[in-house]
Design a protein around this motif. Structure first.
Motif, PDB file in Angstrom:
ATOM      1  N   ALA A 116      57.539  26.390  -3.778  1.00 12.24           N
ATOM      2  CA  ALA A 116      58.969  26.311  -4.067  1.00 12.24           C
ATOM      3  C   ALA A 116      59.564  27.703  -4.283  1.00 12.24           C
ATOM      4  N   LEU A 117      58.815  28.583  -4.963  1.00 10.92           N
ATOM      5  CA  LEU A 117      59.296  29.947  -5.176  1.00 10.92           C
ATOM      6  C   LEU A 117      59.443  30.690  -3.854  1.00 10.92           C
ATOM      7  N   ARG A 118      58.491  30.527  -2.971  1.00 12.23           N
ATOM      8  CA  ARG A 118      58.573  31.201  -1.670  1.00 12.23           C
ATOM      9  C   ARG A 118      59.762  30.677  -0.867  1.00 12.23           C
ATOM     10  N   THR A 119      59.972  29.368  -0.910  1.00 18.40           N
ATOM     11  CA  THR A 119      61.103  28.782  -0.195  1.00 18.40           C
ATOM     12  C   THR A 119      62.423  29.302  -0.745  1.00 18.40           C
ATOM     13  N   ALA A 120      62.531  29.322  -2.070  1.00 16.25           N
ATOM     14  CA  ALA A 120      63.760  29.809  -2.696  1.00 16.25           C
ATOM     15  C   ALA A 120      64.003  31.272  -2.351  1.00 16.25           C
ATOM     16  N   VAL A 128      63.564  34.705 -11.197  1.00 11.90           N
ATOM     17  CA  VAL A 128      63.495  35.348 -12.498  1.00 11.90           C
ATOM     18  C   VAL A 128      62.281  34.820 -13.264  1.00 11.90           C
ATOM     19  N   SER A 129      61.589  35.714 -13.959  1.00 11.27           N
ATOM     20  CA  SER A 129      60.504  35.271 -14.834  1.00 11.27           C
ATOM     21  C   SER A 129      60.727  35.793 -16.232  1.00 11.27           C
ATOM     22  N   ILE A 130      60.228  35.045 -17.203  1.00 15.87           N
ATOM     23  CA  ILE A 130      60.188  35.448 -18.595  1.00 15.87           C
ATOM     24  C   ILE A 130      58.737  35.328 -19.043  1.00 15.87           C
ATOM     25  N   CYS A 131      58.264  36.318 -19.790  1.00 18.14           N
ATOM     26  CA  CYS A 131      56.923  36.285 -20.361  1.00 18.14           C
ATOM     27  C   CYS A 131      55.869  36.076 -19.272  1.00 18.14           C
ATOM     28  N   SER A 132      54.979  35.082 -19.434  1.00 13.97           N
ATOM     29  CA  SER A 132      53.884  34.880 -18.482  1.00 13.97           C
ATOM     30  C   SER A 132      54.349  34.272 -17.172  1.00 13.97           C
ATOM     31  N   GLY A 133      55.617  33.939 -17.057  1.00 14.64           N
ATOM     32  CA  GLY A 133      56.143  33.436 -15.785  1.00 14.64           C
ATOM     33  C   GLY A 133      55.943  34.421 -14.654  1.00 14.64           C
ATOM     34  N   ALA A 134      55.746  35.709 -14.979  1.00 14.90           N
ATOM     35  CA  ALA A 134      55.500  36.710 -13.940  1.00 14.90           C
ATOM     36  C   ALA A 134      54.254  36.385 -13.123  1.00 14.90           C
ATOM     37  N   PHE A 135      53.289  35.681 -13.717  1.00 18.70           N
ATOM     38  CA  PHE A 135      52.075  35.322 -12.982  1.00 18.70           C
ATOM     39  C   PHE A 135      52.401  34.381 -11.825  1.00 18.70           C
ATOM     40  N   ALA A 136      53.381  33.517 -11.999  1.00 13.62           N
ATOM     41  CA  ALA A 136      53.778  32.615 -10.917  1.00 13.62           C
ATOM     42  C   ALA A 136      54.454  33.397  -9.801  1.00 13.62           C
ATOM     43  N   LEU A 137      55.336  34.333 -10.150  1.00  8.33           N
ATOM     44  CA  LEU A 137      56.002  35.133  -9.124  1.00  8.33           C
ATOM     45  C   LEU A 137      54.986  35.990  -8.375  1.00  8.33           C
ATOM     46  N   ALA A 139      51.769  35.244  -7.987  1.00 14.21           N
ATOM     47  CA  ALA A 139      50.947  34.356  -7.163  1.00 14.21           C
ATOM     48  C   ALA A 139      51.658  33.994  -5.869  1.00 14.21           C
ATOM     49  N   ALA A 140      52.990  33.976  -5.903  1.00 19.82           N
ATOM     50  CA  ALA A 140      53.769  33.671  -4.700  1.00 19.82           C
ATOM     51  C   ALA A 140      53.966  34.898  -3.819  1.00 19.82           C
ATOM     52  N   GLY A 141      53.465  36.056  -4.275  1.00 19.66           N
ATOM     53  CA  GLY A 141      53.595  37.286  -3.500  1.00 19.66           C
ATOM     54  C   GLY A 141      54.954  37.955  -3.619  1.00 19.66           C
ATOM     55  N   LEU A 142      55.776  37.510  -4.557  1.00 20.84           N
ATOM     56  CA  LEU A 142      57.150  38.022  -4.653  1.00 20.84           C
ATOM     57  C   LEU A 142      57.236  39.354  -5.386  1.00 20.84           C
ATOM     58  N   LEU A 143      56.140  39.767  -6.048  1.00 20.45           N
ATOM     59  CA  LEU A 143      56.163  41.018  -6.793  1.00 20.45           C
ATOM     60  C   LEU A 143      55.369  42.132  -6.105  1.00 20.45           C
ATOM     61  N   ASP A 144      54.782  41.842  -4.954  1.00 19.79           N
ATOM     62  CA  ASP A 144      53.980  42.846  -4.263  1.00 19.79           C
ATOM     63  C   ASP A 144      54.831  44.069  -3.935  1.00 19.79           C
ATOM     64  N   GLY A 145      54.325  45.242  -4.350  1.00 19.44           N
ATOM     65  CA  GLY A 145      55.030  46.484  -4.083  1.00 19.44           C
ATOM     66  C   GLY A 145      56.182  46.775  -5.017  1.00 19.44           C
ATOM     67  N   HIS A 162      46.631  41.118  -9.888  1.00 20.14           N
ATOM     68  CA  HIS A 162      47.557  41.366  -8.772  1.00 20.14           C
ATOM     69  C   HIS A 162      47.774  42.875  -8.633  1.00 20.14           C
ATOM     70  N   PRO A 163      46.806  43.592  -8.051  1.00 25.39           N
ATOM     71  CA  PRO A 163      46.878  45.059  -7.983  1.00 25.39           C
ATOM     72  C   PRO A 163      48.043  45.579  -7.146  1.00 25.39           C
ATOM     73  N   ALA A 164      48.641  44.745  -6.307  1.00 21.18           N
ATOM     74  CA  ALA A 164      49.780  45.195  -5.492  1.00 21.18           C
ATOM     75  C   ALA A 164      51.065  45.291  -6.311  1.00 21.18           C
ATOM     76  N   VAL A 165      51.038  44.777  -7.545  1.00 20.57           N
ATOM     77  CA  VAL A 165      52.208  44.813  -8.423  1.00 20.57           C
ATOM     78  C   VAL A 165      52.122  46.049  -9.314  1.00 20.57           C
ATOM     79  N   ARG A 166      53.236  46.754  -9.482  1.00 21.02           N
ATOM     80  CA  ARG A 166      53.281  47.903 -10.385  1.00 21.02           C
ATOM     81  C   ARG A 166      53.732  47.400 -11.761  1.00 21.02           C
ATOM     82  N   VAL A 167      52.777  47.084 -12.608  1.00 17.18           N
ATOM     83  CA  VAL A 167      53.079  46.478 -13.900  1.00 17.18           C
ATOM     84  C   VAL A 167      53.490  47.560 -14.901  1.00 17.18           C
ATOM     85  N   ASN A 168      54.649  47.375 -15.515  1.00 13.59           N
ATOM     86  CA  ASN A 168      55.131  48.284 -16.560  1.00 13.59           C
ATOM     87  C   ASN A 168      55.178  47.496 -17.864  1.00 13.59           C
TER      88      ASN A 168
END
Length: 345
Positions: A116-120, A128-137, A139-145, A162-168
């Motif tokens: 559903a996230l990929r479709t949206a 948008v994610s809050i707290c651990s919701g970032a794991f869902a984004l 997993a959908a590949g929306l945070l890569d890069g 998710h090493p492709a994500v630049r986590v701050n």
């Protein structure tokens, strides 16, 4: 020319077609903690008579969505809730919010939610994610890069998984345009108010914040972790609050650490230590954020040049104003006025 905040309703052009209602879908699941879900519903779903005459577009339509709509979901605290909408509605929303995942340390993200996230996202929805919701984004590949954040206790895990994500881990929220992430719990309030500000402008966001009884704007770059007092606050700490109010009353004037410390009746060294412990940022960074926030309603008014507004909120020059405004808001003052100014298309 003096520049002052404007009052009165935002005009709506006569003869324009009514704008469609902006739908906000939020994901719910069995075993979730209710705070972040409640924040989303409170900000976007509550009836707001206090905004009468201020809105140039309709308020939001909130839809709580789940993998299996109609099935009771247990919540932390011994109660249950039932989501009326499913993942098709979530995928079709204008803004999709994931406020948590069931188990960031080991549980798999719902495949239906990922799809559903990929479709949206492909449709151009705001995700948008809050707290651990970032794991869902992620997993959908929306945070890569992209740069992203989450609750500080999950930051290392998110980076490892998710090493492709630049986590701050050191910020309240990150805006990547159509994909936004925030830290835990209360940072979700900051991000929700930031979205209201983007959609409806500073005056509306400030009104919502006032009813919420929270600050109208905290810079997304502010540190997540603020030293907590474990003993009664010392009497001299009251000086920090006194100095902050003093500064807000004269933003247009010169404000320096020595002046703030004098207003607090503290030494500069003690003032810096107590201010940072209480606010999670330095005094001058806080002053800059307040000046930027004060400039927003002025930019939304058609009166005053950028140079005049810069002076009205205390910046030494328009160039300094543009620099700090761009760092905080991720757009220039002119672009902000073009988007949010009264009469903007």
């Amino acid at each position: 020319m003096a520049v002052h905040p404007q009052s009165g309703p935002v005009p709506v052009a006569v003869g324009r077609r009514p704008e469609p209602v902006h739908t906000v879908a939020v994901y719910a699941f069995d075993g979730m903690a209710p705070f972040e879900l409640g924040v989303v519903v409170e900000v976007f779903g509550l009836a707001r008579p206090e905004l009468s005459g201020l809105l140039a577009a309709p308020w939001y339509d909130v839809r709580v969505c789940a993998d299996e709509p109609g099935t009771p979901l247990n919540a932390v605290g011994g109660f249950s809730l039932t989501a009326r909408h499913g993942l098709d509605d979530l995928a079709a929303a204008d803004t999709v919010m994931v406020v948590a995942v069931p188990n960031p340390f080991g549980g798999a993200v719902s495949p239906g939610l990922v799809a559903a996230l990929r479709t949206a996202h492909e449709r151009g929805a705001r995700i948008v994610s809050i707290c651990s919701g970032a794991f869902a984004l992620a997993a959908a590949g929306l945070l890569d890069g992209l740069e992203a954040t989450t609750h500080w206790r999950y930051a290392d895990l998110l980076q490892q998984r998710h090493p492709a994500v630049r986590v701050n881990p050191d910020v309240l929220y990150v805006d990547n345009g159509t994909v936004l992430t925030s830290a835990g719990s209360a940072a979700g309030i900051d991000l929700c108010l930031y979205l209201v500000r983007r959609d409806h402008g500073a005056r509306v966001a400030n009104t919502v914040a006032r009813r919420f009884v929270v600050p109208p704007h905290r810079d997304g770059g502010q540190a997540q972790f603020i030293e907590a007092a474990v003993t009664p606050v010392a009497a001299e700490d009251d000086g920090v609050a006194r100095s902050m109010q003093w500064a807000l009353d004269q933003l247009a004037g010169p404000l320096t650490v020595p002046l703030l410390a004098r207003a607090a009746r503290m030494s500069e060294r003690s003032y810096l230590r107590h201010f940072t412990a209480r606010n999670g940022t330095s005094p001058m960074r806080w002053v800059t954020a307040q000046r930027v926030a004060a400039s927003l309603p002025l930019l939304e008014s058609p009166e005053g040049t950028v140079e005049e507004i810069a002076a009205a909120v205390g910046f030494e020059s328009a160039a300094t104003f543009r620099h700090h405004f761009g760092r905080t808001m991720r757009v220039s003052p002119t672009a902000y006025r073009r988007t949010f100014g009264r009469g903007a298309a």
